[in-house]
Scaffold this motif. Structure first.
Motif, PDB file in Angstrom:
ATOM      1  N   GLY A  86       0.829  -1.193   0.000  1.00  0.00           N
ATOM      2  CA  GLY A  86       0.000   0.000   0.000  1.00  0.00           C
ATOM      3  C   GLY A  86       0.867   1.247   0.000  1.00  0.00           C
ATOM      4  N   THR A  87       0.551   2.195  -0.877  1.00  0.00           N
ATOM      5  CA  THR A  87       1.417   3.368  -1.050  1.00  0.00           C
ATOM      6  C   THR A  87       0.756   4.655  -0.566  1.00  0.00           C
ATOM      7  N   GLY A  88      -0.150   4.533   0.382  1.00  0.00           N
ATOM      8  CA  GLY A  88      -0.755   5.730   0.941  1.00  0.00           C
ATOM      9  C   GLY A  88       0.251   6.636   1.624  1.00  0.00           C
ATOM     10  N   ASN A  89       1.408   6.075   2.024  1.00  0.00           N
ATOM     11  CA  ASN A  89       2.460   6.863   2.665  1.00  0.00           C
ATOM     12  C   ASN A  89       3.534   7.324   1.692  1.00  0.00           C
ATOM     13  N   ALA A 140      -8.735  13.723  -6.532  1.00  0.00           N
ATOM     14  CA  ALA A 140      -7.291  13.716  -6.303  1.00  0.00           C
ATOM     15  C   ALA A 140      -6.754  15.004  -5.701  1.00  0.00           C
ATOM     16  N   THR A 141      -7.636  15.905  -5.311  1.00  0.00           N
ATOM     17  CA  THR A 141      -7.179  17.161  -4.709  1.00  0.00           C
ATOM     18  C   THR A 141      -7.823  17.338  -3.342  1.00  0.00           C
ATOM     19  N   ALA A 142      -7.286  18.269  -2.578  1.00  0.00           N
ATOM     20  CA  ALA A 142      -7.800  18.493  -1.223  1.00  0.00           C
ATOM     21  C   ALA A 142      -9.257  18.941  -1.242  1.00  0.00           C
ATOM     22  N   GLN A 143      -9.637  19.717  -2.241  1.00  0.00           N
ATOM     23  CA  GLN A 143     -11.009  20.214  -2.348  1.00  0.00           C
ATOM     24  C   GLN A 143     -11.509  20.056  -3.787  1.00  0.00           C
ATOM     25  N   PRO A 144     -11.773  18.824  -4.209  1.00  0.00           N
ATOM     26  CA  PRO A 144     -12.234  18.609  -5.583  1.00  0.00           C
ATOM     27  C   PRO A 144     -13.634  19.160  -5.776  1.00  0.00           C
ATOM     28  N   ASP A 145     -13.942  19.555  -7.008  1.00  0.00           N
ATOM     29  CA  ASP A 145     -15.281  20.082  -7.260  1.00  0.00           C
ATOM     30  C   ASP A 145     -16.264  18.933  -7.472  1.00  0.00           C
ATOM     31  N   VAL A 146     -17.520  19.273  -7.581  1.00  0.00           N
ATOM     32  CA  VAL A 146     -18.583  18.279  -7.588  1.00  0.00           C
ATOM     33  C   VAL A 146     -18.503  17.347  -8.797  1.00  0.00           C
ATOM     34  N   SER A 147     -17.892  17.782  -9.875  1.00  0.00           N
ATOM     35  CA  SER A 147     -17.800  16.951 -11.071  1.00  0.00           C
ATOM     36  C   SER A 147     -16.627  15.985 -11.040  1.00  0.00           C
ATOM     37  N   ARG A 148     -15.780  16.088 -10.032  1.00  0.00           N
ATOM     38  CA  ARG A 148     -14.583  15.252  -9.967  1.00  0.00           C
ATOM     39  C   ARG A 148     -14.575  14.364  -8.739  1.00  0.00           C
ATOM     40  N   ASN A 196      -6.445   9.641  -4.687  1.00  0.00           N
ATOM     41  CA  ASN A 196      -6.457  10.611  -3.600  1.00  0.00           C
ATOM     42  C   ASN A 196      -5.330  10.411  -2.598  1.00  0.00           C
ATOM     43  N   TYR A 197      -4.503   9.366  -2.738  1.00  0.00           N
ATOM     44  CA  TYR A 197      -3.395   9.175  -1.809  1.00  0.00           C
ATOM     45  C   TYR A 197      -2.396  10.318  -1.964  1.00  0.00           C
ATOM     46  N   GLN A 198      -2.216  11.032  -0.863  1.00  0.00           N
ATOM     47  CA  GLN A 198      -1.336  12.201  -0.848  1.00  0.00           C
ATOM     48  C   GLN A 198      -1.718  13.185  -1.959  1.00  0.00           C
TER      49      GLN A 198
END
Length: 351
Positions: free
Chosen positions: A20-23, A88-96, A57-59
């Motif tokens: 697992g590569t979450g780190n 994949a971002t800290a605050q993705p928009d509703v379409s992503r 979304n990892y990191q």
């Protein structure tokens, strides 16, 4: 080292651990830098490891970007799994975010770019979003398999009834089959024994088991310190908040003393033994933050629990199966005419 196919419904060959590569990365404010990630990846590969688990979304995408550098030299040797749902971002928009066909297509294209590859071996729907119909998810997956952008697809953190319905729909429609499930499983989190793991065994699905150390609880380190996931990420962590977890940790520490292994290694060795007794492939996902933690996981491959130790750990960690299992057990012999040899024993969780 041991290899297996990912479940009985694929020929995809995987190592007995998934890395697992979450780190991999520090986008979350905690994790491993590129150099430490490289050391972990190389050590895993040297040990024969081929199965790599990441997510968009990892990191916040950094994990996939780092991993791209490591697999580039021999991409086809590795089985790369990624996931989508959260963005994949800290605050993705509703379409992503979510599991719609729109976000699925966007997410796989973005992951392929970050990973520097033209295909993903195993693509996970990371979480149910509570909105997207299963038919839309499955048809989108079938299109991605048909295009060659993914080879197999599976469901992570979905309830058993949704997985079994999805598997049946895919078979009925001749769509790409559901290859497996991903679920939390450890000595302190065994509720998957109620429905999810028996379902996987019955349907031949591969099962990737995340957090085999209970978020670090089973290492015993939190009895002396809060340092680690508990203090850094503050999520996906178990604490000694009930008598059962305390009893489990006490037993793990006792077995560790008997074997000379660490508590972490004993805990992973139990999951490996549980996996060896399954009717399909159960693959622990290990998630080290540094090379020392990875070496501990690899050391667990050499830990052999005695039947008595395995039984002791299994008994202390057992969870009540709940309705309808208790009622079914009480009438089982009656419906067999009082002779248990009349009917083959069904697939059941290993105690």
């Amino acid at each position: 080292m041991r290899y297996t196919t990912f479940g009985r419904r694929t020929g995809l060959r995987v190592f007995e651990y998934a890395l697992g590569t979450g780190n991999f990365g520090t986008g979350w404010g905690a994790g491993a830098d590129v150099d430490e990630s490289r050391r972990m990846f190389d050590r895993f590969a040297e040990a024969g490891g081929t199965f790599i688990d990441t997510a968009d979304n990892y990191q916040f995408g950094e994990s996939e970007e780092i991993l791209a550098k490591f697999i580039a030299a021999d991409r086809d040797h590795f089985v790369v799994a990624s996931k989508f749902t959260n963005g994949a971002t800290a605050q993705p928009d509703v379409s992503r975010t979510g599991n719609s066909r729109k976000n699925m297509i966007h997410s796989v294209e973005a992951s392929l770019k970050r990973l520097g590859t033209d295909y993903i071996d195993l693509y996970w729907v990371h979480f149910p979003d509570g909105l997207t119909p299963m038919e839309e998810i499955l048809r989108g997956i079938d299109d991605l398999v048909g295009s060659g952008k993914i080879l197999h697809a599976a469901l992570s953190n979905f309830p058993a009834w949704r997985v079994s319905r999805a598997a049946a729909l895919a078979d009925l429609k001749s769509w790409a089959p559901v290859a497996g499930i991903q679920v939390e499983y450890s000595l302190v989190e065994r509720t998957a024994d109620r429905e999810l793991l028996p379902m996987a065994e019955s349907l031949g699905l591969g099962a990737a088991l995340w957090s085999p150390l209970g978020g670090g609880l089973l290492t015993g380190k939190y009895r002396g310190s809060a340092a680690g996931r508990l203090s850094d990420l503050k999520t996906l962590v178990h604490t000694e908040d009930d008598d059962r977890k305390t009893a489990v940790l006490d037993t793990v520490l006792a077995v560790a003393q008997e074997t000379g292994a660490t508590a972490a290694q004993v805990s992973v060795a139990w999951v490996r033994e549980r996996a060896a007794r399954a009717a399909t492939s159960f693959i622990p996902i290990i998630g080290p933050r540094n090379l020392g933690q990875l070496d501990s996981y690899l050391g667990a491959l050499d830990v052999q629990l005695t039947p008595e130790q395995y039984a002791r750990l299994s008994k202390v960690s057992l969870v009540a199966l709940g309705v309808p299992h208790g009622v079914n057990d009480s009438v089982r012999d009656r419906v067999r005419g009082g002779d248990a040899s009349l009917v083959a024993e069904p697939l059941r969780p290993v105690a």
